[in-house]
Write a protein that holds these residues in place. Sequence first.
Motif, mmCIF file in Angstrom:
data_model
loop_
_atom_site.group_PDB
_atom_site.id
_atom_site.type_symbol
_atom_site.label_atom_id
_atom_site.label_comp_id
_atom_site.label_asym_id
_atom_site.label_seq_id
_atom_site.Cartn_x
_atom_site.Cartn_y
_atom_site.Cartn_z
ATOM 1 N N SER A 153 37.521 47.773 41.085
ATOM 2 C CA SER A 153 36.891 46.895 40.091
ATOM 3 C C SER A 153 37.244 47.288 38.657
ATOM 4 C CB SER A 153 35.369 46.909 40.265
ATOM 5 O OG SER A 153 34.817 48.156 39.866
ATOM 6 N N LEU A 154 37.858 48.458 38.492
ATOM 7 C CA LEU A 154 38.196 48.947 37.150
ATOM 8 C C LEU A 154 39.702 48.926 36.880
ATOM 9 C CD1 LEU A 154 35.813 52.046 37.028
ATOM 10 C CD2 LEU A 154 35.468 49.854 35.878
ATOM 11 N N LYS A 155 40.458 48.243 37.718
ATOM 12 C CA LYS A 155 41.915 48.276 37.602
ATOM 13 C C LYS A 155 42.419 47.754 36.264
ATOM 14 C CE LYS A 155 43.436 48.267 42.423
ATOM 15 N NZ LYS A 155 44.090 47.501 43.510
ATOM 16 N N GLY A 174 32.695 52.917 28.466
ATOM 17 C CA GLY A 174 31.394 52.376 28.091
ATOM 18 C C GLY A 174 30.383 52.416 29.223
ATOM 19 N N GLU A 175 29.365 51.579 29.105
ATOM 20 C CA GLU A 175 28.310 51.497 30.113
ATOM 21 C C GLU A 175 28.663 50.399 31.104
ATOM 22 O OE1 GLU A 175 24.467 51.114 28.365
ATOM 23 O OE2 GLU A 175 24.612 53.005 27.259
ATOM 24 N N ARG A 176 28.964 50.786 32.326
ATOM 25 C CA ARG A 176 29.469 49.837 33.319
ATOM 26 C C ARG A 176 28.482 49.652 34.463
ATOM 27 N NH1 ARG A 176 34.262 48.220 30.788
ATOM 28 N NH2 ARG A 176 34.533 47.053 32.725
ATOM 29 N N GLN A 177 28.474 48.468 35.016
ATOM 30 C CA GLN A 177 27.633 48.176 36.172
ATOM 31 C C GLN A 177 28.425 48.183 37.473
ATOM 32 O OE1 GLN A 177 24.477 45.104 35.729
ATOM 33 N NE2 GLN A 177 25.614 44.496 33.895
ATOM 34 N N GLU A 178 29.724 48.496 37.385
ATOM 35 C CA GLU A 178 30.591 48.311 38.548
ATOM 36 C C GLU A 178 30.154 49.094 39.783
ATOM 37 O OE1 GLU A 178 33.292 46.516 35.515
ATOM 38 O OE2 GLU A 178 31.719 48.027 35.553
ATOM 39 N N PHE A 179 29.612 50.301 39.620
ATOM 40 C CA PHE A 179 29.236 51.052 40.827
ATOM 41 C C PHE A 179 28.085 50.354 41.544
ATOM 42 C CE2 PHE A 179 27.474 54.212 43.611
ATOM 43 C CZ PHE A 179 28.603 54.845 44.105
ATOM 44 N N GLY A 180 27.064 49.964 40.792
ATOM 45 C CA GLY A 180 25.951 49.247 41.403
ATOM 46 C C GLY A 180 26.392 47.937 42.023
ATOM 47 N N LEU A 181 27.307 47.239 41.361
ATOM 48 C CA LEU A 181 27.807 45.965 41.893
ATOM 49 C C LEU A 181 28.616 46.181 43.165
ATOM 50 C CD1 LEU A 181 28.870 44.283 38.541
ATOM 51 C CD2 LEU A 181 27.036 43.511 40.052
ATOM 52 N N ALA A 182 29.380 47.276 43.217
ATOM 53 C CA ALA A 182 30.146 47.578 44.432
ATOM 54 C C ALA A 182 29.204 47.832 45.606
ATOM 55 C CB ALA A 182 31.040 48.788 44.192
ATOM 56 N N LEU A 183 28.114 48.567 45.343
ATOM 57 C CA LEU A 183 27.127 48.823 46.393
ATOM 58 C C LEU A 183 26.492 47.508 46.852
ATOM 59 C CD1 LEU A 183 25.441 50.793 48.104
ATOM 60 C CD2 LEU A 183 23.823 50.909 46.198
ATOM 61 N N LYS A 184 26.142 46.660 45.900
ATOM 62 C CA LYS A 184 25.530 45.372 46.232
ATOM 63 C C LYS A 184 26.488 44.516 47.062
ATOM 64 C CE LYS A 184 21.965 42.564 45.483
ATOM 65 N NZ LYS A 184 20.581 42.907 45.864
ATOM 66 N N ASN A 236 32.041 42.203 36.076
ATOM 67 C CA ASN A 236 33.340 42.177 36.752
ATOM 68 C C ASN A 236 34.449 42.108 35.707
ATOM 69 O OD1 ASN A 236 35.692 41.484 38.237
ATOM 70 N ND2 ASN A 236 34.426 40.624 39.874
ATOM 71 N N SER A 237 34.968 43.259 35.315
ATOM 72 C CA SER A 237 35.956 43.299 34.237
ATOM 73 C C SER A 237 37.284 42.685 34.651
ATOM 74 C CB SER A 237 36.157 44.735 33.763
ATOM 75 O OG SER A 237 36.507 45.576 34.845
ATOM 76 N N ASN A 238 37.706 42.878 35.911
ATOM 77 C CA ASN A 238 38.983 42.322 36.351
ATOM 78 C C ASN A 238 39.012 40.806 36.193
ATOM 79 O OD1 ASN A 238 39.788 44.875 37.055
ATOM 80 N ND2 ASN A 238 39.472 44.618 39.248
ATOM 81 N N LYS A 239 37.985 40.144 36.715
ATOM 82 C CA LYS A 239 37.941 38.683 36.652
ATOM 83 C C LYS A 239 37.706 38.192 35.231
ATOM 84 C CE LYS A 239 36.738 37.562 41.422
ATOM 85 N NZ LYS A 239 35.834 36.785 42.313
#
Length: 525
Positions: free
Chosen positions: A348-350, A304-314, A85-88
């Motif tokens: 999540s990428l704002k 870079g290598e981000r997990q945000e899409f998978g985290l959004a789905l979760k 979670n890059s924003n937080k």
Amino acid sequence: MQEQQLHQLAQRAVNQRQFNEAQQALIRILNNNPNFYDAYFLLGVIEAELGSFTKAAALIEKAATLKPLPEYFAHLAKCFAMMGNSNKTYDAIESAKGFEIKDALTFDTIGVALSRLGDHEQAIEYFEQAIARKETSAFYYNLGASQTFAGQFEQARYSYEKAIELQPLFYQAHSSLSHLGGISETKNHVDRLMSVYGKMPHPDAKLHISHALAKELEALGRYREAFEYLEAAKRDKRVKLNYQFEQDKTLFEGMKSLFSEQEIGVEKHDSPCAQPIFVVGMPRSGTTLVERVLTNNEVVKSIGERQEFGLALKQLTKTPGRYILDNATIEAARRIDYSVLGRLYLDSLKTVVEPNQRFVDKMPLNVFYGGLIASALPKAKIICVIRNPMDTVWGNFKQLFSLNDPYYNYAYDQTSIAKFYAEFIALAEYWQSRFPDQFKIVSYDEFVTSPQAIGKEMVEFCGLHYDEAMLDITQNRSAVATASSVQVRTAINTKSLGQWRRFETWLRPAMETFDALGIELERKH
């Protein structure tokens, strides 16, 4: 026992990794004093050490609410970074910066959070601040890692050597130092590594040293020894994991079933005008090279290598379980609103990208989400890099992935890697057939052999203006947070093609698996 005594007992227990004892003491404190803020913080630290970052963040947030301290916000940032979670993460770092930071560990912790997000230039500043206050092997190692990703290789060598000087059995530093390359008959660490190997009691530590030895022995042409060290360490880890390939096969099958011919066609929807580019592929297949070319365009940013899409789905599926992708999440994905998924991902990428900015998200195993990405983000482009089967097997087998990441459990056995490759190819071809305007397979072998032709085709597929200067990746100065951080600082070349043949004698199980699956060893697209 008095509250202060229990607190001191808990602190000692945490430092000694006696977590059960620490938790019992901390719970006793909170039963008597629910506002004892440091008890929440230490419980959060324990959960983070155990890999439960969601629980850890909640506990540390509670502590920071009761008593705002820079140390708390730094650890909170690290938890959010580990969760992707890059924003937080950046919000927590800003909160920490609101105080005068004096403690070396707090500087280091913020550096770790930044490095986890791929923000290595800024991470280096924090690691240097930590070292200026206290020199430890861990601080030097963390600095060396970010220096490596930022392309500061000589500085990284110095940092890793300092870490080893302070802690001679620091196996991660030995491993990372060998990864920097530059090995020759007169300049190598083989003797030191062999000495260290005999002093490593834990299988994971031996795995690190074995990979370092294999890398240096391969560079010296001592192929049999290189493979023997790798195989021995991998075998011990395989036994411990008890991994079965069927665990991964169900994920491949599940994702294809979401978009099977029997399913109702995917409805297009109004979506943000963002046009992200996803670069996917099996690890060690050339994804970083493709990313470097695409981000050599001035209008495209690498995130870079981000997990945000998978985290959004979760987040959207609300499925339980510690894994981001599992069968329950795939099943629940049948009932989600794709437009909401796309917005969650972009939101999540704002703090990372500007509105409507073109960017590359290079998480190799995002290939699993190919259909969901195409449906949630109709203007997105997905480049899937595929490499020669046996080069892929060898590249994955000799790579040391995160030891606690279940998504790479297949990489400890060459037969499992071959099966994984076969399923991966099938899924990639399926996505390309279903979403031809958004999903494109690119052959690494063909790209490095004919970079101008393949590069132009790939760049224009992404809706970008092609300039041959994009192929000069030596001019791309952005950080590279992958195992390819050293290789991609050089010009595009064919040196890595066919390297597996040096080890052909010992890779028979993978070759036989491919033969049984009907996959040609020199397969190209």
